[in-house]
Design an enzyme around this catalytic site. Structure first.
Site, short mmCIF file in Angstrom:
data_model
loop_
_atom_site.label_atom_id
_atom_site.label_comp_id
_atom_site.label_asym_id
_atom_site.label_seq_id
_atom_site.Cartn_x
_atom_site.Cartn_y
_atom_site.Cartn_z
N LYS A 181 -5.75 30.87 2.76
CA LYS A 181 -7.12 31.09 2.29
C LYS A 181 -7.17 32.07 1.11
O LYS A 181 -8.08 32.01 0.29
CB LYS A 181 -8.00 31.63 3.44
CG LYS A 181 -8.01 30.79 4.71
CD LYS A 181 -8.65 29.44 4.51
CE LYS A 181 -9.10 28.76 5.79
NZ LYS A 181 -8.05 28.41 6.75
C1 LIG Z 1 -7.89 27.22 7.58
C2 LIG Z 1 -6.53 26.95 8.04
C3 LIG Z 1 -6.07 25.63 8.21
C4 LIG Z 1 -6.96 24.43 8.01
O1 LIG Z 1 -7.31 24.23 6.66
P1 LIG Z 1 -8.54 23.31 6.27
O2 LIG Z 1 -8.69 23.45 4.80
O3 LIG Z 1 -9.73 23.87 7.00
O4 LIG Z 1 -8.23 21.93 6.69
C5 LIG Z 1 -4.74 25.45 8.57
N1 LIG Z 1 -3.92 26.50 8.79
C6 LIG Z 1 -4.33 27.77 8.64
C7 LIG Z 1 -3.37 28.88 8.90
C8 LIG Z 1 -5.65 28.05 8.26
O5 LIG Z 1 -6.05 29.32 8.11
#
Ligand SMILES: *Cc1c(COP(=O)(O)O)cnc(C)c1O
Length: 497
Positions: A113
């Site tokens: 993120k």
């Molecule tokens: C948010 C997240 C995901 C999922 O990603 P999306 O874009 O919501 O599909 C997978 N792994 C981790 C560690 C995350 O923080």
């Protein structure tokens, strides 16, 4: 380049407007009206640039209302060694024959993120200036664990903004909770919800479109925006790393320019894999996009049957950031696949809101399986996979990434597809030390969070991220926990409305 709403194609706004607003007033998501292309020559040239310049190249195609200087201001500030553990910003590890891990978690909060949330505050404040918005921007965030912390770090003490984060009280790891509740900054707020992630996301969406709150905000000269992946400013930065990774693989002579690769993505809200789809549409040679879910496998069923049905049990798993039953960004994909049929999109998503279910046409089903494959993995297979790749390759991965590895192994066994493959590695194993240690050692560790970090350090040999080790000496600032029906009141109170 203009952006249209998935629920009303006649709404047409600049990227600055789309980023500031977050979501269209009709509840639709903003999508670029056409997908720009990149040539193989251009991709190969990126290999000789640093990450910030690669990002500049991609953004200049999407943010055409930004000046070059404005884009550089954003990319140079976000993708700098002061925010990331490595000069390269992301890192690629060769796991086994033709299989590569794209590590996206070397940023300040140790999850992918950060790749978008380090730059979003720059995009947002620059956009607000461009559209001469003279209001305080209030960011509301629903998080399944990682977005919350990444958004808090990105927006803390950013002039002209305030941020409120809602997380499911029982739905995040203890490290994730600790990261959020100890957050510093004058403009931040964190609140636990007695409910799951979908409750948080629905609550936030309802507040966004609540007219009473909106007029109260207006009187105080404030406006809402979103740091969730419904905001285009979250998605664009995610396209960058897929194009960048392809360039790096060519440069490192792991693939030849033009060679197709598979991309595997552990998926929740469908944001990260949608970014990979955009990269493919732009010109990155991609064979299959493999969508990996945990046992909240609503997307596996959708891709395999064309029926989206959220009427099912919700499970708390050891990959909590993927515990989601309503994947918002699917709306963007379906808008593209239906050639911008806003009436159809509105119908499906109204059905999802009222009945929890919709079914796409046979034509769309065909298009879906052309680009995507899907599979899922339960917690015991997730842990077995962590154990397996640790013992075979001395590589320690987190629970979310392990879901992707397992689904990829299943795909390979079933199809005998030998295409080289990039797996999105979405979090540092240190963020989920308890599950990772349990997987590797075969028993639940009897230690506190910081002992676990030290212990995992001994096992993995990876440096402990400073930001996680530092949590030990931080005091908890946020203790509030509320019912999901009280979210609106919490926001009113918190903003002094
Ligand atoms: C948010 C997240 C995901 C999922 O990603 P999306 O874009 O919501 O599909 C997978 N792994 C981790 C560690 C995350 O923080």
């Amino acid at each position: 380049m203009f952006y249209k709403s998935t629920r009303n194609s006649s709404i047409r706004v600049s990227s600055a407007q789309a980023i500031t607003q977050g979501i269209s007033a009709d509840g639709g998501l903003f999508v670029p009206e056409s997908i720009p292309s990149v040539s193989m020559d251009e991709i190969v040239k990126l290999a000789d640039m640093n990450y910030s310049d690669r990002a500049f190249f991609v953004f200049s195609k999407f943010l055409t209302d930004f000046s070059d200087a404005e884009i550089h201001y954003c990319t140079d500030n976000a993708y700098s060694i002061k925010n990331f553990e490595t000069e390269d910003i992301t890192q690629i590890s060769h796991l086994f024959d033709g299989t590569y891990m794209l590590e996206l978690w070397h940023g300040p909060t140790c999850a992918f993120k950060d790749m978008a949330l380090q730059i979003l505050p720059y995009f947002l404040t620059t956009s607000a200036k461009k559209i001469k918005l003279d209001k305080k921007i209030v960011i509301l965030v629903a998080t399944s664990g990682d977005t919350g912390k990444a958004a808090l770090e990105g927006f803390k003490d950013v002039e002209g903004t305030q941020i409120l984060v809602f997380y499911p009280e029982q739905g995040v790891s203890s490290m994730q909770k600790r990261q959020m509740t100890t957050q510093d900054g004058k403009n931040v707020g964190v609140c636990a919800i007695k409910g799951n992630f979908d409750d948080c996301q629905n609550g936030v969406k309802a507040i966004f479109t609540d007219n009473e709150i909106k007029s109260a905000l207006d009187r105080k000269s404030m406006i809402f925006s979103s740091a969730n992946s419904i905001n285009w400013g979250r998605l664009a930065p995610q396209i960058v790393y897929y194009i960048s990774a392809y360039a790096s693989l060519v440069k490192d002579e792991q693939i030849t320019a033009g060679e197709k690769i598979n991309i595997v993505v552990p998926t929740g809200n469908f944001g990260n894999i949608l970014a990979a789809y955009y990269a493919k549409q732009m010109g990155v040679p991609v064979n299959k996009l493999i969508c990996a879910s945990n046992i909240n496998n609503v997307l596996t069923d959708f891709i395999n049957t064309g029926i989206y049905d959220r009427n099912r049990s919700f499970y708390a798993t050891c990959s909590p950031s993927m515990d989601i039953l309503i994947s918002s960004n699917l709306e963007r994909l379906l808008y593209i696949l239906t050639n911008g049929d806003d009436v159809q999109i509105k119908e499906w998503f109204n059905m999802l809101a009222t009945t929890g279910r919709y079914e796409v046409t046979d034509e769309i089903k065909k298009l879906l399986v052309n680009d995507f494959c899907a599979g899922f993995c339960n917690d015991s297979d997730t842990k077995a996979t962590i154990h397996d790749i640790y013992s075979k390759y001395s590589y320690t991965c987190d629970t979310h990434t392990a879901v992707a590895v397992k689904v990829y192994n299943d795909y390979k066994a079933k199809t005998s597809d030998n295409t080289k493959t990039l797996i999105a590695s979405t979090a540092s194993p240190y963020k989920f030390s308890s599950s990772v240690l349990e997987a590797i050692e075969g028993k639940i560790p009897d230690m506190d969070e910081y002992q676990m970090i030290d212990h995992l350090n001994g096992i993995s040999g990876y440096d402990v991220p400073e930001s996680l080790a530092a949590l030990k000496n931080k005091t908890k600032r946020f203790n509030v926990s509320i019912e999901k029906d009280d979210m609106k009141n919490f926001v009113l109170q918190n903003l002094g409305l």
